[in-house]
Design a protein around this motif. Structure first.
Motif, PDB file in Angstrom:
ATOM      1  N   HIS A 121       0.730  -1.265   0.128  1.00  0.00           N
ATOM      2  CA  HIS A 121       0.050  -0.067   0.041  1.00  0.00           C
ATOM      3  C   HIS A 121       0.916   1.161  -0.071  1.00  0.00           C
ATOM      4  N   HIS A 122       1.911   1.211   0.891  1.00  0.00           N
ATOM      5  CA  HIS A 122       2.801   2.408   0.732  1.00  0.00           C
ATOM      6  C   HIS A 122       3.285   2.574  -0.560  1.00  0.00           C
ATOM      7  N   ALA A 123       3.798   1.648  -1.315  1.00  0.00           N
ATOM      8  CA  ALA A 123       4.341   1.625  -2.664  1.00  0.00           C
ATOM      9  C   ALA A 123       3.402   2.181  -3.524  1.00  0.00           C
ATOM     10  N   ALA A 124       2.227   1.660  -3.487  1.00  0.00           N
ATOM     11  CA  ALA A 124       0.934   2.322  -4.264  1.00  0.00           C
ATOM     12  C   ALA A 124       0.481   3.578  -4.034  1.00  0.00           C
ATOM     13  N   GLY A 125       1.294   4.295  -3.106  1.00  0.00           N
ATOM     14  CA  GLY A 125       0.621   5.725  -2.639  1.00  0.00           C
ATOM     15  C   GLY A 125      -0.529   5.694  -1.618  1.00  0.00           C
ATOM     16  N   HIS A 126      -0.584   4.630  -0.934  1.00  0.00           N
ATOM     17  CA  HIS A 126      -1.669   4.488   0.087  1.00  0.00           C
ATOM     18  C   HIS A 126      -0.997   4.268   1.621  1.00  0.00           C
ATOM     19  N   PRO A 127      -0.231   5.313   1.868  1.00  0.00           N
ATOM     20  CA  PRO A 127       0.563   4.661   3.284  1.00  0.00           C
ATOM     21  C   PRO A 127      -0.253   4.837   4.509  1.00  0.00           C
ATOM     22  N   ASP A 128      -1.427   5.303   4.411  1.00  0.00           N
ATOM     23  CA  ASP A 128      -2.170   5.498   5.512  1.00  0.00           C
ATOM     24  C   ASP A 128      -3.040   3.961   5.698  1.00  0.00           C
ATOM     25  N   ARG A 129      -2.995   2.994   4.728  1.00  0.00           N
ATOM     26  CA  ARG A 129      -3.607   1.877   4.802  1.00  0.00           C
ATOM     27  C   ARG A 129      -2.520   0.834   5.536  1.00  0.00           C
ATOM     28  N   THR A 130      -2.913   0.773   6.973  1.00  0.00           N
ATOM     29  CA  THR A 130      -2.197   0.117   7.875  1.00  0.00           C
ATOM     30  C   THR A 130      -2.526  -0.999   8.778  1.00  0.00           C
ATOM     31  N   VAL A 131      -3.871  -0.669   8.899  1.00  0.00           N
ATOM     32  CA  VAL A 131      -4.616  -1.547   9.758  1.00  0.00           C
ATOM     33  C   VAL A 131      -4.893  -3.081   9.514  1.00  0.00           C
ATOM     34  N   VAL A 132      -4.569  -4.004  10.180  1.00  0.00           N
ATOM     35  CA  VAL A 132      -4.599  -5.271   9.954  1.00  0.00           C
ATOM     36  C   VAL A 132      -5.772  -6.051  10.846  1.00  0.00           C
ATOM     37  N   LEU A 133      -6.749  -6.515   9.858  1.00  0.00           N
ATOM     38  CA  LEU A 133      -7.910  -7.347  10.542  1.00  0.00           C
ATOM     39  C   LEU A 133      -7.306  -8.746  10.717  1.00  0.00           C
TER      40      LEU A 133
ATOM     41  N   MET B  85       1.894  -3.975  18.403  1.00  0.00           N
ATOM     42  CA  MET B  85       1.912  -3.281  17.118  1.00  0.00           C
ATOM     43  C   MET B  85       0.543  -2.396  17.098  1.00  0.00           C
ATOM     44  N   PRO B  86       0.408  -0.878  16.934  1.00  0.00           N
ATOM     45  CA  PRO B  86      -0.936  -0.528  16.873  1.00  0.00           C
ATOM     46  C   PRO B  86      -1.470  -0.696  15.515  1.00  0.00           C
ATOM     47  N   GLY B  87      -2.561  -0.440  15.388  1.00  0.00           N
ATOM     48  CA  GLY B  87      -3.303  -0.506  13.793  1.00  0.00           C
ATOM     49  C   GLY B  87      -3.685  -2.078  13.681  1.00  0.00           C
ATOM     50  N   THR B  88      -4.383  -2.660  14.712  1.00  0.00           N
ATOM     51  CA  THR B  88      -4.802  -4.027  14.630  1.00  0.00           C
ATOM     52  C   THR B  88      -6.468  -4.089  14.889  1.00  0.00           C
ATOM     53  N   ALA B  89      -7.203  -4.993  14.487  1.00  0.00           N
ATOM     54  CA  ALA B  89      -8.579  -4.883  14.888  1.00  0.00           C
ATOM     55  C   ALA B  89      -9.008  -6.350  14.883  1.00  0.00           C
ATOM     56  N   GLU B  90      -9.648  -7.132  16.046  1.00  0.00           N
ATOM     57  CA  GLU B  90      -9.827  -8.497  15.876  1.00  0.00           C
ATOM     58  C   GLU B  90     -11.457  -8.409  15.582  1.00  0.00           C
ATOM     59  N   VAL B  91     -11.898  -9.440  14.590  1.00  0.00           N
ATOM     60  CA  VAL B  91     -13.239  -9.568  14.315  1.00  0.00           C
ATOM     61  C   VAL B  91     -13.672 -11.052  14.429  1.00  0.00           C
ATOM     62  N   PRO B  92     -14.848 -11.321  15.048  1.00  0.00           N
ATOM     63  CA  PRO B  92     -15.451 -12.573  15.341  1.00  0.00           C
ATOM     64  C   PRO B  92     -15.151 -13.354  14.226  1.00  0.00           C
TER      65      PRO B  92
ATOM     66  N   ALA C 148     -16.155  -1.016   7.417  1.00  0.00           N
ATOM     67  CA  ALA C 148     -16.813   0.430   7.396  1.00  0.00           C
ATOM     68  C   ALA C 148     -16.488   1.106   8.559  1.00  0.00           C
ATOM     69  N   THR C 149     -16.501   0.761   9.572  1.00  0.00           N
ATOM     70  CA  THR C 149     -16.087   1.599  10.723  1.00  0.00           C
ATOM     71  C   THR C 149     -14.687   2.074  10.948  1.00  0.00           C
ATOM     72  N   ILE C 150     -13.707   1.151  10.284  1.00  0.00           N
ATOM     73  CA  ILE C 150     -12.393   1.583  10.358  1.00  0.00           C
ATOM     74  C   ILE C 150     -12.241   2.534   9.149  1.00  0.00           C
ATOM     75  N   GLY C 151     -12.908   2.275   8.124  1.00  0.00           N
ATOM     76  CA  GLY C 151     -12.847   3.080   6.822  1.00  0.00           C
ATOM     77  C   GLY C 151     -11.666   2.152   5.898  1.00  0.00           C
ATOM     78  N   PRO C 152     -12.278   1.512   4.879  1.00  0.00           N
ATOM     79  CA  PRO C 152     -11.427   0.669   3.976  1.00  0.00           C
ATOM     80  C   PRO C 152     -10.249   1.435   3.545  1.00  0.00           C
ATOM     81  N   GLU C 153     -10.163   2.449   3.449  1.00  0.00           N
ATOM     82  CA  GLU C 153      -9.167   3.419   3.042  1.00  0.00           C
ATOM     83  C   GLU C 153      -7.758   3.206   4.037  1.00  0.00           C
ATOM     84  N   ARG C 154      -8.257   2.761   5.336  1.00  0.00           N
ATOM     85  CA  ARG C 154      -7.336   2.664   6.294  1.00  0.00           C
ATOM     86  C   ARG C 154      -6.954   1.173   6.541  1.00  0.00           C
ATOM     87  N   VAL C 155      -7.659   0.183   5.787  1.00  0.00           N
ATOM     88  CA  VAL C 155      -7.366  -1.129   6.222  1.00  0.00           C
ATOM     89  C   VAL C 155      -6.328  -1.721   5.358  1.00  0.00           C
TER      90      VAL C 155
END
Ligand SMILES: Cc1ncc(COP(=O)(O)O)c(C=O)c1O
Length: 415
Positions: free
Chosen positions: A122-134, A163-170, A182-189
């Motif tokens: 994502h960084h190389a593609a110009g989206h460095p804010d996409r860091t959240v790991v589900l 590490m910051p930027g993680t989110a757990e899902v059932p 949707a809550t995190i914002g796809p542009e951040r995942v």
């Protein structure tokens, strides 16, 4: 006074010290301790010895490679023949033609590599804010920095900030995954990490359609999918990479364990062309990541010999064709009053889960069952609420009968 200097992983050393069971020899599905006591290796050691112990073909390949070139790295433009051959071979199993292979030393390395690669993409593609790991509840992804941060099991405490930027899902809830995105914002995942069948977290096969739906959702939002096949791969689910069973084409596939059947440590990540190609293009920023033993020639030679054994006589597919037989044999204990549930049916994997009322009375009953089974000659993997079985893919009728009988006697002891 301590009697051992070896600090055992995931262990209560006060209980282990001086009481070690020293495994000295292995053959097929069986191992022997130093006193000569025989055990059925019901868990293929740590879910890895897929071809069984003592295969001379792998020992010979290791010996031959050691005599030729003991070790040499693959950083920069250096390579060795076994690493090149293994990458080629594994790329050939990938669901997406044109995939590349990054080699590591094990499963935790592979997970950290895959997550860093997803973020770097994502960084190389110009989206460095996409860091959240589900990641999913019950998921286990090793114990390195990133793997610890995305564990869906209770081993994350006591290490300070992870590490910051993680989110757990059932783990099996597609709506919850969609809501989280949707809550995190796809542009951040950045990525979604999943085991096709959750292993150490309790042997949970996916709800029908869940993985396929998750992949579609991630694709629609540009989220990198990371399949962690460290326990599932190389025949455990009856396919090379496990993802074939669900028709998945993940962007990244993190593997280890069964790729060498554990004869030597090795892991890696299979990288789909959509991720690899832009990073391999002229002028692309280099991926500044790698382990000293990435592409170790002796480990790669062991892997190649192991893959040959899995391919021979279709052993790699056996856990698919015979999974009903396996589930029936282990499921024989489901009528025991102390058993709550036997989870089996996908590949050669099973969880024997104790009855809820027993666990309420005795929260340590899972550990007690593990010990009782060992006393009956069956080695298994402990789960929070029972034990897991995942023997070598060569397991036969007599061995499964032995496992079921030992398990029944262990349950009786527990009663
Ligand atoms: C699903 C999964 N991912 C990653 C790992 C970590 O692998 P390793 O212990 O080789 O670092 C494991 C180990 O059990 C695992 O089960």
């Amino acid at each position: 006074m301590a009697t051992t200097s070896l600090w055992h992983p995931f262990s209560d050393m006060a209980a282990v010290d001086g009481r070690e069971v020293v495994i000295a020899r292995g053959e097929g599905c069986w191992v022997w301790d130093e006193q000569g006591t025989r055990y059925l290796d019901g868990s293929a050691s740590l879910w890895y010895c897929n071809v069984g112990h003592g295969r001379p073909e792998i020992a010979a390949a290791i010996q031959a490679q050691l005599a030729e070139l003991d070790a040499f790295h693959v950083f920069g433009d250096l390579a060795n023949r076994p690493a090149l051959a293994l990458a080629e071979r594994l790329a050939g199993y990938a669901p997406q033609p044109g995939s590349r292979v990054f080699l590591t030393s094990g499963g935790s390395d592979s997970i950290d590599t895959a997550v860093k690669l997803a973020r770097f993409h994502h960084h190389a593609a110009g989206h460095p804010d996409r860091t959240v790991v589900l990641h999913r509840t019950h998921g286990y992804h090793g114990t390195h920095g990133i793997g610890t941060s995305i564990l869906g099991m209770p081993y994350r405490d006591g290490f300070g900030p992870l590490m910051p930027g993680t989110a757990e899902v059932p783990h099996d809830d597609l709506d919850a995954l969609a809501d989280a995105i949707a809550t995190i914002g796809p542009e951040r995942v950045a990525a979604f990490v999943f085991e096709p069948v959750i292993g150490s977290g309790g042997v949970h096969a996916p709800r029908p359609g869940y993985l396929e739906g998750a992949q579609a959702l991630c694709r629609a939002h540009g989220i990198v999918t990371i399949a962690d096949i460290v326990t599932n791969g190389f025949g455990r689910l009856g396919e090379w990479l496990a993802v074939e069973r669900f028709g998945l084409e993940p962007d990244l596939i993190a593997f280890a364990k069964g790729v060498t059947s554990g004869y030597l440590p090795l892991g890696g990540v299979i990288v789909a062309p959509g991720i690899a190609d832009p990073l391999w293009a002229d002028g692309a920023e280099g991926f500044m990541h790698g382990q000293t033993y990435s592409g170790h020639p002796v480990c790669c030679a062991a892997a190649l010999a192991n893959l040959d054994l899995l391919a021979a006589d279709g052993l790699v597919h056996r856990a698919r064709t015979d999974e009903g037989w396996f589930a029936d044999a282990i499921g024989a204990v489901s009528d025991h009053p102390l058993v709550g549930e036997v989870r089996a049916g996908v590949g050669f994997l099973a969880a024997i889960v104790l009855a809820p009322d027993l666990l309420e009375r005795r929260p340590d009953a899972g550990g007690a069952l593990w010990h009782a089974a060992r006393d009956e000659g069956l080695l298994s993997r402990g789960l929070a609420d029972g034990i897991a079985l995942s023997p070598a893919l060569t397991v036969g009728d007599d061995e499964l009968d032995f496992a079921a009988d030992a398990l029944r006697r262990a349950l009786d002891r527990l009663a």
